[in-house]
Design an enzyme around this catalytic site. Structure first.
Site, PDB file in Angstrom:
ATOM      1  N   GLU A   1      10.800   0.805  20.616  1.00 45.17           N
ATOM      2  CA  GLU A   1      11.398   1.417  19.422  1.00 45.17           C
ATOM      3  C   GLU A   1      10.984   0.699  18.147  1.00 45.17           C
ATOM      4  O   GLU A   1      10.968   1.296  17.073  1.00 45.17           O
ATOM      5  CB  GLU A   1      12.933   1.407  19.521  1.00 45.17           C
TER       6      GLU A   1
ATOM      7  N   LYS B   1      17.097  14.767  19.736  1.00 44.00           N
ATOM      8  CA  LYS B   1      18.519  15.057  19.480  1.00 44.00           C
ATOM      9  C   LYS B   1      18.653  16.387  18.759  1.00 44.00           C
ATOM     10  O   LYS B   1      19.512  17.198  19.102  1.00 44.00           O
ATOM     11  CB  LYS B   1      19.137  13.954  18.614  1.00 44.00           C
TER      12      LYS B   1
ATOM     13  N   HIS C   1       2.875  -3.712  45.590  1.00 40.77           N
ATOM     14  CA  HIS C   1       2.628  -2.747  46.657  1.00 40.77           C
ATOM     15  C   HIS C   1       2.781  -1.314  46.156  1.00 40.77           C
ATOM     16  O   HIS C   1       2.854  -0.387  46.944  1.00 40.77           O
ATOM     17  CB  HIS C   1       3.570  -3.036  47.833  1.00 40.77           C
TER      18      HIS C   1
HETATM   19  O1  PA5 Z   1      18.147   0.878  18.927  1.00 43.91           O
HETATM   20  C1  PA5 Z   1      18.777   1.811  18.529  1.00 43.91           C
HETATM   21  O2  PA5 Z   1      19.235   1.849  17.377  1.00 43.91           O
HETATM   22  C2  PA5 Z   1      19.099   3.016  19.406  1.00 43.91           C
HETATM   23  O3  PA5 Z   1      18.480   2.984  20.629  1.00 43.91           O
HETATM   24  C3  PA5 Z   1      20.598   3.074  19.631  1.00 43.91           C
HETATM   25  O4  PA5 Z   1      20.996   1.848  20.178  1.00 43.91           O
HETATM   26  C4  PA5 Z   1      21.023   4.177  20.568  1.00 43.91           C
HETATM   27  O5  PA5 Z   1      20.500   5.397  20.138  1.00 43.91           O
HETATM   28  C5  PA5 Z   1      22.536   4.247  20.628  1.00 43.91           C
HETATM   29  O6  PA5 Z   1      23.049   4.531  19.370  1.00 43.91           O
HETATM   30  P1  PA5 Z   1      24.598   4.415  19.016  1.00 43.91           P
HETATM   31  O7  PA5 Z   1      25.009   3.020  19.244  1.00 43.91           O
HETATM   32  O8  PA5 Z   1      24.677   4.797  17.580  1.00 43.91           O
HETATM   33  O9  PA5 Z   1      25.330   5.370  19.923  1.00 43.91           O
END
Ligand code: PA5
Length: 444
Positions: free
Chosen positions: A286, A421, A307
Site C-alpha cells: 500500500e 469500494k 516444495h
Molecule cells: O492502511 C490502511 O489505511 C488501510 O488498509 C486500512 O487500514 C483499512 O482499509 C481499514 O480501514 P479502517 O480502519 O478505516 O476500517
C-alpha cells in the site's frame, strides 16, 4: 536489534548500488525532517518512546475487567491496517498449538471483519455461542464495510444474550477521535473507546491501541514490544550508509530500478512468521504500489514453500529477489535421536538439533537461489520474542518510509484502495451511489 546483510544483493548491482545509497540517504533525511509527501501522517515515528504508560494501563484495565467477568473469547474486528498488526503479533508470540493445549494465559483473541465470507461469519458465531465473548471493533474511518458487517452481527448477538447494557460492557471501539459512524455509535451506546491518532495511517498503526489492545488481551507484553521498537528507533537514527534501514531501502530500490527485479519475496523459516509477512505485504504494497511504480511484495514460508514455490524461484522468470527474515536462536531445543534400524537413513543427523537442519536448509536455499539469479537480502533478529517483534515493526515501518521516498512516491496515502469500494457500493446499491449503480450494471 535488526541486522541487515546486502552483499548478495550488491553482487548483482556493482556500482549501481552507490547511486541508490545516495538516494536512500536523501530519502532518510526527508523522512527525518518530516518535509516529504504525506508528512501529516508521521505520528507513528514517535510511538515507541511517546506511548504513555497510562494508555497501556487502560488496555490492561479492559483485560482485567473482562477477565473478572469470565470472558474467554475476544472477537477483534477490523481489516487491513486495523487487523494485520495484532494478528501478526498474536501469531508470532503464541505457542504453535496454544489452542489445542488450552494452556495459554489471557483470553483467546480471534479475528473477524477481514473478509465477507458468509461461512466464516456463521462459523465465528458458532464459536461465540459456545464461549463467554466480548468484542473489540477497530476502524479508523468507521465506514469500512467488512468490519461494519461483522460488528453488526456480533453486536446483535451480544445484545440478545446480555442485554443492551451488558453488551456495551463487552464492546470496545477503536476509532477516530472525532468523526465517523463508529465514533457516533460508540458515543450513543456508551462504549469504551480508544483513539486511532489522526496522524497515523492504518498500516502504521500496530503500536497504537489498534495493535496494543488486542495484543494485551491475548496476554502478551506490549511494554516489551514498545521497548524493542524504541531500541530500534535509536539504532536506525543515523544518516549513515551503515544504517540498516538505509541499506535495505537502497538495496531493494537498486534491485528494482537498476536490475529489473519487480517482485520481493519475504522468506521466513518459522511458521509463526507467516502473518508477519502478511503485515509486511500490506505495509509495502500500500505504501509503494502507486503512480505505476512499486515492488510487488510476496512471501513464502519455508521449508514448506520450497516444495511449492521453490521450482519457480529457482528457475522461473527472473523477476524476483528475496529478503530472508531469519531468527538466529530457536527458543526451544529438539535433538534428533538415533535409530538402530536406520530405515529412514537419518542416523547421519543423530545428535543434531532440528534448528541446525533448518539453518542448513536456509543456507543451501540461499546459495541455490543466488546461483539461479535471485539476489538475496538478509534481515535478522536474535530471537522471536516481544522485544524483537517490536524492533521488526519499527525497522520495517521506518525503512518503508525511506524506501518509498527513494522510489519517489508518497508512502502514506492509498488512493487505489477506494476503486473496489466504489464498485462494491454501486453493486450493493448503497444510497448515494444510484448513478454509479446504473453505470456499473451496464458493464455486467
Ligand atoms: O492502511 C490502511 O489505511 C488501510 O488498509 C486500512 O487500514 C483499512 O482499509 C481499514 O480501514 P479502517 O480502519 O478505516 O476500517
Amino acid at each position: 536489534m535488526v541486522k541487515v546483510e546486502i552483499k548478495d544483493a550488491v553482487s548483482f548491482l556493482g556500482k549501481d548500488y552507490d547511486e541508490y545509497e545516495k538516494k536512500a540517504l536523501a530519502a532518510f533525511r526527508t523522512l527525518v525532517a518530516g518535509d516529504g509527501a504525506g508528512n501529516d501522517f508521521l505520528g507513528w515515528k514517535q510511538l515507541p518512546s511517546g506511548t504513555p504508560e497510562s494508555l497501556i494501563k487502560e488496555c490492561e484495565a479492559v483485560r482485567d475487567d473482562w477477565a473478572s467477568k469470565g470472558i474467554d473469547l475476544v472477537v477483534a474486528i477490523g481489516i487491513g491496517g486495523s487487523y494485520l498488526g495484532a494478528k501478526c503479533a498474536v501469531e508470532a508470540l503464541s505457542h504453535n498449538f496454544s489452542r489445542q493445549l488450552r494452556r495459554k494465559g489471557g483470553m483467546e483473541v480471534v479475528f473477524a471483519g477481514n473478509n465477507l465470507s458468509e461461512e466464516y461469519l456463521a462459523e465465528l458465531m458458532d464459536l461465540v455461542a459456545e464461549r463467554n465473548a466480548a468484542c473489540v471493533v477497530i476502524s479508523k474511518s468507521g465506514t469500512t464495510t467488512e468490519p461494519a458487517v461483522a460488528f453488526r452481527i456480533v453486536k446483535q448477538y451480544l445484545e440478545e444474550t446480555y442485554g443492551k447494557a451488558g453488551a456495551s460492557e463487552r464492546i470496545v471501539a477503536i476509532t477516530d477521535a472525532h468523526k465517523g459512524a463508529l465514533k457516533t455509535l460508540s458515543t450513543q451506546e456508551g462504549y469504551r473507546t480508544f483513539v486511532v491518532p489522526d496522524d497515523v495511517g492504518g498500516r502504521f498503526s500496530v503500536l497504537t491501541p489498534v495493535g496494543l489492545l488486542p495484543i494485551v488481551l491475548a496476554g502478551f507484553d506490549v511494554r516489551e514490544i514498545l521497548a524493542g521498537a524504541a531500541e530500534e528507533q535509536k539504532a536506525i537514527s543515523e544518516a549513515s550508509a551503515e544504517n540498516p534501514a538505509i541499506r535495505y531501502a537502497a538495496a531493494r530500490n537498486a534491485l528494482y530500478s537498476a536490475c529489473g527485479k519487480k517482485v520481493e519475496i519475504l522468506v521466513s523459516y518459522n511458521p509463526k512468521l507467516q502473518y508477519f509477512a502478511e503485515w509486511w505485504k500490506q505495509l509495502y504494497g500500500e505504501s509503494e504500489g502507486k503512480d505505476g511504480k512499486g515492488i510487488f511484495p510476496a512471501s513464502v514460508n519455508n521449508t514448506a514453500d520450497l516444495h511449492s514455490m521453490g521450482q519457480f524461484i529457482q528457475e522461473g522468470d527472473r523477476v524476483m529477489f528475496e529478503t530472508v527474515l531469519s531468527v538466529e536462536k530457536s527458543s526451544r531445543e529438539v535433538v534428533i535421536g538415533s535409530d538402530p534400524t536406520n530405515l529412514d537413513c537419518l542416523n547421519y543427523l543423530a545428535g543434531k538439533r532440528v534448528e541446525h537442519c533448518n539453518a542448513m536448509a536456509a543456507l543451501g536455499t540461499r546459495i541455490a537461489h543466488l546461483d539461479g539469479g535471485v539476489p538475496q537480502i538478509g534481515v535478522s533478529v536474535e530471537k522471536l520474542d516481544a522485544r524483537s517483534l517490536g524492533a521488526l515493526f519499527y525497522f520495517f515501518e521506518f525503512a518503508c518510509g525511506v524506501s518509498a521516498y527513494t522510489l519517489g512516491v508518497n508512502p502514506f496515502n492509498q488512493p487505489g484502495v477506494e476503486a473496489y469500494k466504489k464498485n462494491m457500493f454501486a453493486l450493493l446499491e448503497k444510497p448515494g451511489y444510484e448513478e454509479a449503480s446504473a453505470a456499473i450494471r451496464k458493464r455486467i
